[in-house]
Design a protein around this motif. Structure first.
Motif, short mmCIF file in Angstrom:
data_model
loop_
_atom_site.label_atom_id
_atom_site.label_comp_id
_atom_site.label_asym_id
_atom_site.label_seq_id
_atom_site.Cartn_x
_atom_site.Cartn_y
_atom_site.Cartn_z
N THR A 31 0.84 -1.20 0.00
CA THR A 31 0.00 0.00 0.00
C THR A 31 0.87 1.26 0.00
OG1 THR A 31 -0.30 -0.26 2.39
CG2 THR A 31 -2.12 -0.93 0.99
N GLY A 32 2.05 1.18 0.62
CA GLY A 32 2.96 2.33 0.61
C GLY A 32 3.34 2.68 -0.82
N PHE A 35 0.39 4.34 -2.58
CA PHE A 35 0.25 5.74 -2.18
C PHE A 35 1.36 6.63 -2.73
CE2 PHE A 35 -2.45 4.06 1.45
CZ PHE A 35 -3.62 4.51 0.89
N ARG A 36 2.57 6.09 -2.82
CA ARG A 36 3.66 6.91 -3.39
C ARG A 36 3.41 7.19 -4.88
NH1 ARG A 36 6.48 4.23 0.54
NH2 ARG A 36 6.96 2.47 -0.81
N GLY A 56 4.67 11.19 7.60
CA GLY A 56 4.65 9.92 8.35
C GLY A 56 3.29 9.61 8.95
N PHE A 57 2.27 10.38 8.55
CA PHE A 57 0.91 10.11 9.05
C PHE A 57 0.22 9.06 8.19
CE2 PHE A 57 1.45 14.65 10.39
CZ PHE A 57 1.47 14.40 11.75
N LEU A 58 -0.89 8.55 8.69
CA LEU A 58 -1.65 7.57 7.92
C LEU A 58 -2.69 8.25 7.03
CD1 LEU A 58 -2.35 4.83 10.63
CD2 LEU A 58 -0.62 4.78 8.84
N ILE A 59 -2.95 7.63 5.90
CA ILE A 59 -4.05 8.06 5.03
C ILE A 59 -5.33 7.62 5.75
CG2 ILE A 59 -5.07 7.79 2.71
CD1 ILE A 59 -2.22 8.99 2.58
N THR A 64 -8.18 4.52 2.41
CA THR A 64 -7.28 3.38 2.27
C THR A 64 -8.07 2.13 1.88
OG1 THR A 64 -5.82 4.35 3.92
CG2 THR A 64 -5.54 2.01 3.50
N GLY A 85 1.84 -3.60 4.44
CA GLY A 85 1.45 -2.26 4.86
C GLY A 85 -0.04 -2.06 5.11
N ARG A 88 -3.42 -1.45 8.79
CA ARG A 88 -2.54 -0.75 9.71
C ARG A 88 -3.29 -0.17 10.90
NH1 ARG A 88 1.82 0.82 5.99
NH2 ARG A 88 3.31 2.24 6.88
N GLN A 92 -9.30 -0.71 9.79
CA GLN A 92 -8.99 -1.32 8.48
C GLN A 92 -9.13 -2.84 8.56
OE1 GLN A 92 -5.15 0.03 7.02
NE2 GLN A 92 -5.75 2.17 7.13
N ARG A 124 13.85 7.82 -0.58
CA ARG A 124 12.48 8.31 -0.58
C ARG A 124 12.35 9.57 0.24
NH1 ARG A 124 9.59 3.04 1.45
NH2 ARG A 124 8.58 4.65 2.71
N ASP A 126 9.97 10.37 2.08
CA ASP A 126 9.36 10.16 3.39
C ASP A 126 10.28 9.37 4.31
OD1 ASP A 126 9.10 7.71 2.09
OD2 ASP A 126 7.11 7.29 2.87
P1 AMP Z 1 5.02 2.18 3.84
O1 AMP Z 1 5.82 2.14 2.58
O2 AMP Z 1 4.22 0.94 4.07
O3 AMP Z 1 5.81 2.60 5.03
O4 AMP Z 1 3.92 3.32 3.62
C1 AMP Z 1 4.29 4.66 3.37
C2 AMP Z 1 3.16 5.60 3.77
O5 AMP Z 1 1.97 5.32 3.03
C3 AMP Z 1 2.73 5.48 5.22
O6 AMP Z 1 3.56 6.22 6.09
C4 AMP Z 1 1.32 6.05 5.17
O7 AMP Z 1 1.33 7.46 5.07
C5 AMP Z 1 0.81 5.49 3.85
N1 AMP Z 1 0.16 4.18 4.06
C6 AMP Z 1 0.59 2.97 3.61
N2 AMP Z 1 -0.25 1.98 3.97
C7 AMP Z 1 -1.24 2.58 4.68
C8 AMP Z 1 -2.40 2.10 5.35
N3 AMP Z 1 -2.71 0.80 5.36
N4 AMP Z 1 -3.19 3.00 5.98
C9 AMP Z 1 -2.90 4.31 5.96
N5 AMP Z 1 -1.82 4.83 5.37
C10 AMP Z 1 -0.98 3.99 4.73
#
Ligand code: AMP
Length: 177
Positions: A31-32, A35-36, A56-59, A64, A85, A88, A92, A124, A126
């Motif tokens: 999922t990361g 989102f990227r 570093g916050f969650l969507i 999601t 990912g 989380r 969810q 990256r 982030d």
């Molecule tokens: P990751 O590569 O898994 O560390 O994800 C990078 C970023 O994507 C996270 O810090 C969140 O902002 C977003 N993200 C990824 N997966 C989720 C999820 N299941 N719920 C919410 N945000 C997510």
């Protein structure tokens, strides 16, 4: 087989996810990564996602869930997947319709994860130390309850993530059988 990988950043989820995907012949989805990709869009939505992940916050959960379920509706995921990912948050996990057979928790201490990440080139946007620390805090606060959720349902596989890559893959494959 429907698997989810859970662990803090630096726990080896994408490494193990890709190895397991090859061994089990099941597609891997992060999922990361999704989102990227969405963050690259020059739209209001793209900018919003970019700012959120870089901090570093969650969507938010509803977005999601919508995005993940849309992806998993594709034909290539009909026989199973390895999700990295997601889920989380407890919400969810509770609202995820597609189902999970096993949740694999790669346990690595915060110290070890920070050590591994500080050794890695920053590729990256982030991956600033501040964003990584924030994500680790978010994990403890929001994702720990997800472990309990799968544990109560007898689906949690606890794995010591501080072993070699090969040992971890072998252990997971053995325990899945
Ligand atoms: P990751 O590569 O898994 O560390 O994800 C990078 C970023 O994507 C996270 O810090 C969140 O902002 C977003 N993200 C990824 N997966 C989720 C999820 N299941 N719920 C919410 N945000 C997510």
């Amino acid at each position: 087989m429907k698997l989810v990988l859970i662990g803090i950043q630096g726990s080896g989820k994408s490494t193990q996810g890709n190895l397991l995907s090859k061994k089990l012949n099941i597609p891997y989805l992060s999922t990361g990564h999704i989102f990227r990709e969405l963050a690259k869009e020059k739209t209001q939505n793209g900018r919003y996602i970019k700012e959120t992940i870089n901090a570093g916050f969650l969507i938010p959960d509803h977005r999601t869930l919508e995005i993940v379920e849309e992806y998993l509706a594709k034909p290539q995921y009909q026989n199973g997947y390895i999700l990295d990912g997601f889920p989380r948050t407890l919400r969810q996990a509770e609202e995820f319709k597609d189902g999970v057979d096993r949740a694999i928790f790669l346990d690595v201490s915060d110290k070890e994860a920070l050590w591994r990440l500080s050794d890695r080139e920053q590729e990256r946007e982030d991956e600033t130390l501040q964003a990584i620390r924030k994500r680790i805090d978010v994990f403890h606060e929001h994702t720990k309850p997800v472990l309990e959720y799968y544990k109560e349902r007898g689906k949690l596989m606890y794995v010591n993530g501080e072993q070699t890559i090969e040992k971890i893959t072998k252990e997971i494959l053995e325990r899945l059988n």
